[in-house]
Write a protein that holds these residues in place. Structure first.
Motif, PDB file in Angstrom:
ATOM      1  N   ASN A   1       0.824  -1.218   0.000  1.00  0.00           N
ATOM      2  CA  ASN A   1       0.000   0.000   0.000  1.00  0.00           C
ATOM      3  C   ASN A   1       0.851   1.258   0.000  1.00  0.00           C
ATOM      4  O   ASN A   1       0.553   2.227  -0.713  1.00  0.00           O
TER       5      ASN A   1
ATOM      6  N   LYS B   1       3.974   1.553  -1.071  1.00  0.00           N
ATOM      7  CA  LYS B   1       4.627   1.669  -2.371  1.00  0.00           C
ATOM      8  C   LYS B   1       3.670   2.210  -3.430  1.00  0.00           C
ATOM      9  O   LYS B   1       4.050   3.040  -4.261  1.00  0.00           O
ATOM     10  N   GLN B   2       2.442   1.753  -3.362  1.00  0.00           N
ATOM     11  CA  GLN B   2       1.450   2.233  -4.324  1.00  0.00           C
ATOM     12  C   GLN B   2       1.106   3.698  -4.082  1.00  0.00           C
ATOM     13  O   GLN B   2       0.920   4.464  -5.031  1.00  0.00           O
TER      14      GLN B   2
ATOM     15  N   ASN C   1       3.689   5.596  -5.544  1.00  0.00           N
ATOM     16  CA  ASN C   1       3.806   5.276  -6.963  1.00  0.00           C
ATOM     17  C   ASN C   1       5.194   4.721  -7.314  1.00  0.00           C
ATOM     18  O   ASN C   1       5.797   5.086  -8.327  1.00  0.00           O
TER      19      ASN C   1
ATOM     20  N   ASP D   1       5.770   1.132  -6.772  1.00  0.00           N
ATOM     21  CA  ASP D   1       5.639  -0.315  -6.734  1.00  0.00           C
ATOM     22  C   ASP D   1       6.468  -0.955  -7.846  1.00  0.00           C
ATOM     23  O   ASP D   1       6.433  -0.530  -9.004  1.00  0.00           O
TER      24      ASP D   1
END
Length: 387
Positions: free
Chosen positions: A189, A191-192, A195, A197
């Motif tokens: 989460n 990392k997402q 942005n 990942d």
């Protein structure tokens, strides 16, 4: 017992000495002298109003300006005269010098040097630090060092009452800096949200200053990106220091904040959250005592790439929990840093091995060792005072 703690600024107190001061306040009257600046700008670790702690604001300069240091020494002398403490315990050269300049009789004075300037400077600065620090050595009742190189230097000059911390510097909160606190979902989460990942993440923590190797971090990363475009990310935790240069040109500083592969988090009290998603911790500092940020990274199982300098080499071992780069020149240092990062990016099995090794000595990084060691020393002194 009355204890007066002197440290350069409030941010350093909150980050390094808060736990010790709070513990001491349970059975002692604690006073803290520091400037009001928040160089390490994080939220307070405790509600200090709930403890037997009194703060005194003095404009202690973070430099070797003798005039400014003597001016702050006068202010500290006034505070000492009013409080009449049993022990004055100062930290950092810039905190120790004004604390002991007008040394008062019948008061014990201790000082911890979190990295000697005379051992990590050159030219006129080395001369200035040598004069100031030698003066401090002479007047202190106890001298504390936190790394092997500094201890060896001072103990050769002053064999009595020169001690080295047995703890890993001031350590860190290993309950907080614990990778097991973060699930795979937490990591994904974050990392997402950033942005990033699927990217290889390199992290730097600290002030954006040249003597901490910030310029080496920037130039090494820019060169690495040329080899692996859109595959690597640099995460910056910290910020600029108004009195120290970054080591970058004006255009490079502009590019720094425009670069889409660099994420600038700023100062945060949640460093551990970002270390949980970090692949390699890059901290090529040239002037450290024993860097807390490296200890935090190791406690989180993050391999470290740093310069082979005092403090860094006390905790990082080549091919065990990271890499030590022999500093030769700026260009040479950048090339070797890039080589190490490149190697770890391409060899994830080695990265995993280094990460596993970081955790083998995890318990030794605990700040509790520092706190307990200091409490024991102070309690021994306290028992002598009572007699």
């Amino acid at each position: 017992m009355k204890i007066l703690i002197v440290i350069t600024d409030y941010g350093s107190f909150n980050n390094f000495l808060a736990e010790l001061a709070v513990r001491l306040s349970r059975e002692n009257e604690i006073h803290v002298v520091c400037s009001g600046s928040n160089v390490i700008n994080i939220v307070d670790k405790f509600d200090y109003t709930k403890y037997n702690l009194t703060f005194h604001t003095v404009a202690i300069p973070r430099s070797t300006s003798i005039i400014k240091l003597i001016k702050s020494a006068r202010e500290i002398r006034k505070i000492v005269k009013v409080i009449n403490p049993h022990l004055v315990y100062a930290h950092f050269t810039t905190g120790i010098f004004p604390a002991i300049f007008f040394k008062k009789r019948n008061i014990e004075y201790w000082g911890t040097f979190h990295g000697l300037g005379m051992n990590a400077s050159g030219g006129i600065r080395k001369i200035m630090f040598s004069i100031v620090e030698f003066f401090c050595f002479l007047r202190l009742d106890k001298r504390f060092l936190i790394n092997n190189k500094d201890y060896k230097l001072v103990s050769n000059m002053f064999k009595v009452n020169t001690l080295k911390y047995n703890s890993c510097g001031v350590g860190c909160d290993i309950k907080k800096f614990d990778r097991n606190r973060f699930t795979e979902v937490d990591i994904l989460n974050l990392k997402q949200d950033l942005n990033i990942d699927g990217k290889f993440l390199i992290t730097y923590t600290g002030r954006f200053v040249e003597f901490k190797g910030f310029d080496l971090v920037y130039h090494s990363f820019v060169k690495l990106v040329e080899e692996f475009p859109d595959e690597v990310v640099l995460l910056l935790i910290g910020g600029r220091d108004p009195i120290h240069p970054t080591g970058l040109t004006e255009q490079e500083e502009i590019d720094l904040f425009k670069n889409q592969s660099i994420v600038n988090v700023g100062y945060t009290s949640e460093v551990e959250k970002y270390l949980a998603i970090t692949d390699v911790f890059l901290f090529p500092s040239k002037k450290e005592g024993l860097p807390v940020c490296i200890v935090e990274a190791l406690a989180m199982g993050v391999p470290v790439v740093t310069l082979d300098e005092r403090g860094n080499s006390d905790v990082v071992r080549n091919n065990f929990n990271g890499y030590l780069v022999k500093s030769i020149s700026k260009l040479s240092d950048i090339n070797e840093i890039v080589e190490k990062l490149n190697y770890l990016y391409l060899n994830r099995n080695v990265l995993d091995m280094l990460s596993s090794n970081c955790l083998k000595r995890r318990e030794t990084y605990s700040r509790s060792f520092f706190v307990e060691e200091q409490l024991n020393l102070i309690n021994v002194f306290k028992s002598k005072v009572k007699k």
